[in-house]
Design a protein around this motif. Structure first.
Motif, PDB file in Angstrom:
ATOM      1  N   ALA A   1       0.921  -1.245   0.072  1.00  0.00           N
ATOM      2  CA  ALA A   1      -0.039   0.189  -0.182  1.00  0.00           C
ATOM      3  C   ALA A   1       1.179   0.751  -0.379  1.00  0.00           C
ATOM      4  N   LEU A   2       0.012   2.311  -0.927  1.00  0.00           N
ATOM      5  CA  LEU A   2       1.178   3.698  -0.903  1.00  0.00           C
ATOM      6  C   LEU A   2       1.341   3.956   0.778  1.00  0.00           C
ATOM      7  N   SER A   3       2.353   4.418   1.053  1.00  0.00           N
ATOM      8  CA  SER A   3       2.711   5.267   2.279  1.00  0.00           C
ATOM      9  C   SER A   3       2.803   6.219   2.446  1.00  0.00           C
ATOM     10  N   ARG A   4       2.647   7.109   3.356  1.00  0.00           N
ATOM     11  CA  ARG A   4       3.547   8.019   4.132  1.00  0.00           C
ATOM     12  C   ARG A   4       4.400   7.912   5.832  1.00  0.00           C
ATOM     13  N   VAL A   5       5.215   7.478   5.458  1.00  0.00           N
ATOM     14  CA  VAL A   5       5.784   8.226   6.632  1.00  0.00           C
ATOM     15  C   VAL A   5       6.290   9.216   7.578  1.00  0.00           C
ATOM     16  N   VAL A   6       5.611   9.307   8.761  1.00  0.00           N
ATOM     17  CA  VAL A   6       5.509  11.056   9.570  1.00  0.00           C
ATOM     18  C   VAL A   6       5.983  10.594  10.390  1.00  0.00           C
ATOM     19  N   GLY A   7       6.526  11.695  11.345  1.00  0.00           N
ATOM     20  CA  GLY A   7       6.803  11.878  12.625  1.00  0.00           C
ATOM     21  C   GLY A   7       6.206  12.448  13.948  1.00  0.00           C
ATOM     22  N   LYS A   8       6.565  12.390  14.924  1.00  0.00           N
ATOM     23  CA  LYS A   8       5.848  12.316  16.039  1.00  0.00           C
ATOM     24  C   LYS A   8       5.973  14.266  16.553  1.00  0.00           C
ATOM     25  N   HIS A   9       6.345  14.926  15.426  1.00  0.00           N
ATOM     26  CA  HIS A   9       6.856  16.759  15.326  1.00  0.00           C
ATOM     27  C   HIS A   9       5.475  17.118  15.630  1.00  0.00           C
ATOM     28  N   CYS A  10       4.818  18.519  15.941  1.00  0.00           N
ATOM     29  CA  CYS A  10       3.675  18.900  15.092  1.00  0.00           C
ATOM     30  C   CYS A  10       4.205  19.914  14.531  1.00  0.00           C
ATOM     31  N   GLU A  11       4.054  19.890  13.562  1.00  0.00           N
ATOM     32  CA  GLU A  11       4.389  20.136  11.872  1.00  0.00           C
ATOM     33  C   GLU A  11       3.060  19.085  11.162  1.00  0.00           C
ATOM     34  N   SER A  12       3.246  20.040  10.184  1.00  0.00           N
ATOM     35  CA  SER A  12       2.695  18.678   8.649  1.00  0.00           C
ATOM     36  C   SER A  12       3.275  18.302   7.805  1.00  0.00           C
ATOM     37  N   GLY A  13       4.798  19.104   8.453  1.00  0.00           N
ATOM     38  CA  GLY A  13       5.901  18.993   6.996  1.00  0.00           C
ATOM     39  C   GLY A  13       6.804  18.189   7.818  1.00  0.00           C
ATOM     40  N   ASP A  14       6.459  17.150   8.660  1.00  0.00           N
ATOM     41  CA  ASP A  14       7.724  16.475   9.505  1.00  0.00           C
ATOM     42  C   ASP A  14       6.847  14.955   8.747  1.00  0.00           C
ATOM     43  N   ILE A  15       7.782  14.743   7.455  1.00  0.00           N
ATOM     44  CA  ILE A  15       7.488  13.720   6.948  1.00  0.00           C
ATOM     45  C   ILE A  15       8.871  13.047   6.905  1.00  0.00           C
ATOM     46  N   VAL A  16       8.893  12.213   7.045  1.00  0.00           N
ATOM     47  CA  VAL A  16      10.173  10.909   6.900  1.00  0.00           C
ATOM     48  C   VAL A  16      10.538  10.200   6.388  1.00  0.00           C
ATOM     49  N   VAL A  17       9.227   9.676   5.323  1.00  0.00           N
ATOM     50  CA  VAL A  17       9.381   9.116   3.815  1.00  0.00           C
ATOM     51  C   VAL A  17       7.966   9.716   3.000  1.00  0.00           C
ATOM     52  N   ARG A  18       8.107  10.305   2.395  1.00  0.00           N
ATOM     53  CA  ARG A  18       6.744  11.215   1.354  1.00  0.00           C
ATOM     54  C   ARG A  18       6.206   9.512   0.574  1.00  0.00           C
ATOM     55  N   ASP A  19       7.132   9.121  -0.321  1.00  0.00           N
ATOM     56  CA  ASP A  19       6.358   7.905  -0.935  1.00  0.00           C
ATOM     57  C   ASP A  19       6.551   6.436  -0.600  1.00  0.00           C
ATOM     58  N   VAL A  20       6.140   5.179  -0.426  1.00  0.00           N
ATOM     59  CA  VAL A  20       7.174   4.380  -0.363  1.00  0.00           C
ATOM     60  C   VAL A  20       5.240   2.985  -0.302  1.00  0.00           C
ATOM     61  N   TYR A  21       5.794   2.395  -0.567  1.00  0.00           N
ATOM     62  CA  TYR A  21       5.232   1.152  -0.775  1.00  0.00           C
ATOM     63  C   TYR A  21       5.427  -0.146   0.509  1.00  0.00           C
ATOM     64  N   LEU A  22       4.692  -0.169   2.081  1.00  0.00           N
ATOM     65  CA  LEU A  22       4.483  -1.192   3.144  1.00  0.00           C
ATOM     66  C   LEU A  22       3.445  -1.618   2.497  1.00  0.00           C
ATOM     67  N   PRO A  23       3.607  -2.888   2.971  1.00  0.00           N
ATOM     68  CA  PRO A  23       2.897  -3.721   3.572  1.00  0.00           C
ATOM     69  C   PRO A  23       1.568  -3.576   4.167  1.00  0.00           C
ATOM     70  N   ASN A  24       0.255  -3.567   4.235  1.00  0.00           N
ATOM     71  CA  ASN A  24      -0.684  -3.700   4.538  1.00  0.00           C
ATOM     72  C   ASN A  24      -1.228  -3.657   6.090  1.00  0.00           C
ATOM     73  N   ASP A  25      -0.126  -4.645   5.797  1.00  0.00           N
ATOM     74  CA  ASP A  25      -0.724  -5.364   8.037  1.00  0.00           C
ATOM     75  C   ASP A  25       0.770  -4.912   8.981  1.00  0.00           C
ATOM     76  N   VAL A  26       1.003  -3.763   8.503  1.00  0.00           N
ATOM     77  CA  VAL A  26       1.821  -2.518   9.304  1.00  0.00           C
ATOM     78  C   VAL A  26       1.045  -2.642  10.684  1.00  0.00           C
ATOM     79  N   ALA A  27       1.729  -2.985  12.273  1.00  0.00           N
ATOM     80  CA  ALA A  27       0.697  -2.214  12.387  1.00  0.00           C
ATOM     81  C   ALA A  27       2.060  -1.789  13.769  1.00  0.00           C
ATOM     82  N   ALA A  28       1.322  -1.302  15.036  1.00  0.00           N
ATOM     83  CA  ALA A  28       2.003  -0.552  15.956  1.00  0.00           C
ATOM     84  C   ALA A  28       2.607  -1.583  16.232  1.00  0.00           C
TER      85      ALA A  28
END
Length: 487
Positions: free
Chosen positions: A405-432
């Protein structure tokens, strides 16, 4: 009502950028993006030098910079040996300078020295690390467009192999400080060769309209009728407190194309010849810069060190023959190409959500994008927000057979621009609780790290021969509060 494209069809998402390959095996490790000792174990867990990431998480926590000492050393040797072999018949070999600004700590400085490289620094702090590591002054260089008197004096005290000067004003200051101490400063002049590097504007450093270097073209206001490069060369020749080594140029960073380097080399050699003839001197050194690119994503194609070396050697050999001059001793600065791919950042996944995004050019049509939040972010990797840099990521603690699934990896900071990986395919079953690994974070991640939102900076772990050890301690909240004098 908007038409939604089914999430099960996102393996080739319409939201993906053109450069991102269609999703394939989400467990695949693209070799060019990783250290040479990173692999997956039989159960799919990521390992580095045989050490599983789950044990790194348990011992050191996350976020965590994970560095392969063996890979770092191998890349350093590769540049050293490849350039020495290519330039042996031209100038006896090459001096390779490791870019301290990309990542520097005491342990890494010692690796650099033990592998026969020199160290380029950009501040008094980086010089302090080199001194603490025991590196001799003659193996160090000092860059920077606005060096303080204290930094210049420290360089003179240490007998630095080179001080790279960016302006006529700074050259006068270096000469005066050296004269006051009755010593001689080893100086290289950084020139602006006017070459357009195909990279982000903020890391292109050889065009006219920026702070670095002495222009070949523009007349210097302090020396009417002469370019800045000519005026500085004249002063360097005439100053008794300056040991004029030669010229330096750096056209930028994260560069893959060869043409810019070759054009810059020809310009520098021609100018070297011009100054030598004009003043009847021999300039013993020439630094051709570097800033060679690495693979942050599967579409990046870094050039092997030997290929770069042979191409540059051919240009130097041919140009010197055309000019009828002996080649000066060449030095290079590979930049991130040594440390970048040696390291990945390990994160733990937290919250997840999927949003529907409008598809450009298709009215009323949306497609899903999943947001995967991790326990770090722009405080440990500022490059995406600074340079719009692209990265990749994989699930690190296990293999998955789930749909990509197309995913966006984002951080924990209080900024909408806090993006670690903008576009990447990760498996649909990624979980906490899953671990994610982002490769290519050895350069300019720890070095640019901040305490935004009062988040402590992560530790750095070096792994070698199946063992991991801490080389930079992670910060604690107590560290952050220690400088706050309001208590």
């Amino acid at each position: 009502m908007a038409q939604q494209i089914d999430a099960g069809l996102v393996a080739g998402s319409v939201l993906a950028p053109e450069w991102l390959p269609a999703a394939g095996d989400v467990n695949e490790l693209v070799p060019s993006m990783w250290a040479n000792d990173v692999d997956r174990a039989g159960d799919g867990e990521l390992t580095i030098s045989g050490v599983p990431v789950s044990s790194l998480k348990e011992q050191f926590g996350t976020p965590l910079y994970v560095m392969s000492e063996g890979d770092f050393r191998a890349r350093a040797r590769d540049f050293r040996d490849s350039f020495n072999a290519a330039f042996k018949d031209i100038c006896g070999g090459v001096d390779v300078y490791y870019a301290g600004k990309s990542f520097l700590c005491t342990e890494v400085a010692r690796w650099v020295d033990s592998e026969g490289l020199r160290l380029d620094t950009c501040s008094g702090g980086e010089l302090a690390v080199a001194v603490r590591a025991g590196l001799p002054g003659e193996k160090l260089g000092l860059h920077g467009n606005n060096k303080s008197n204290a930094e210049i004096n420290r360089a003179l005290d240490l007998g630095l192999g080179r001080i790279v000067v960016d302006s006529l004003h700074e050259l006068r200051r270096v000469a005066e400080l050296a004269a006051a101490r009755t010593t001689t400063a080893n100086v290289m002049l950084r020139l602006t060769p006017g070459v357009h590097a195909h990279t982000h504007e903020s890391i292109a450093t050889a065009h006219e309209d920026q702070k670095f270097g002495l222009s070949f073209i523009a007349e210097d206001p302090e020396a009417p009728g002469m370019s800045a490069a000519e005026a500085a060369s004249k002063l360097a020749v005439e100053s008794e407190s300056v040991n004029f080594l030669g010229f330096h140029a750096h056209i930028g960073s994260q560069i893959f194309e060869a043409e810019g380097f070759e054009i810059a080399a020809r310009k520098l050699l021609a100018f070297t010849h011009e100054i030598q003839v004009k003043y009847g001197i021999t300039l013993p050194e020439l630094d051709l810069g570097g800033g060679y690119g690495i693979a942050y994503t599967a579409v990046d194609t870094p050039r092997p060190a030997a290929e770069i070396a042979q191409a540059m050697a051919a240009v130097v050999r041919d140009t010197c023959a055309e000019l009828g001059m002996a080649a000066p001793r060449i030095s290079i600065e590979p930049g991130r190409a040594i440390v970048g791919s040696s390291t990945f950042t390990l994160y733990e996944t937290g919250t997840l959500k999927t949003v529907q995004v409008e598809v450009a050019g298709r009215d009323g049509v949306t497609a899903p994008r999943r947001y995967v939040s991790v326990d770090g972010g722009m405080s440990d990797n500022a490059r995406p927000v600074l340079y719009e840099a692209d990265y990749s990521a994989v699930v690190a603690n296990r293999a998955s057979t789930a749909t990509p699934a197309l995913s966006r990896v984002v951080g924990k900071h209080c900024e909408s621009g806090d993006i670690v990986v903008r576009d990447v395919y990760l498996p649909n079953d990624v979980a906490a609780g899953d671990l994610l690994a982002v490769p290519g974070t050895g350069a300019y991640c720890w070095a640019l790290a901040s305490n935004y939102n009062y988040v402590p900076r992560p530790p750095v772990v070096a792994v070698k021969d199946g063992a991991a050890r801490l080389i930079v301690r992670g910060e604690t909240e107590e560290d952050l509060l220690a400088r706050d004098l309001g208590a």
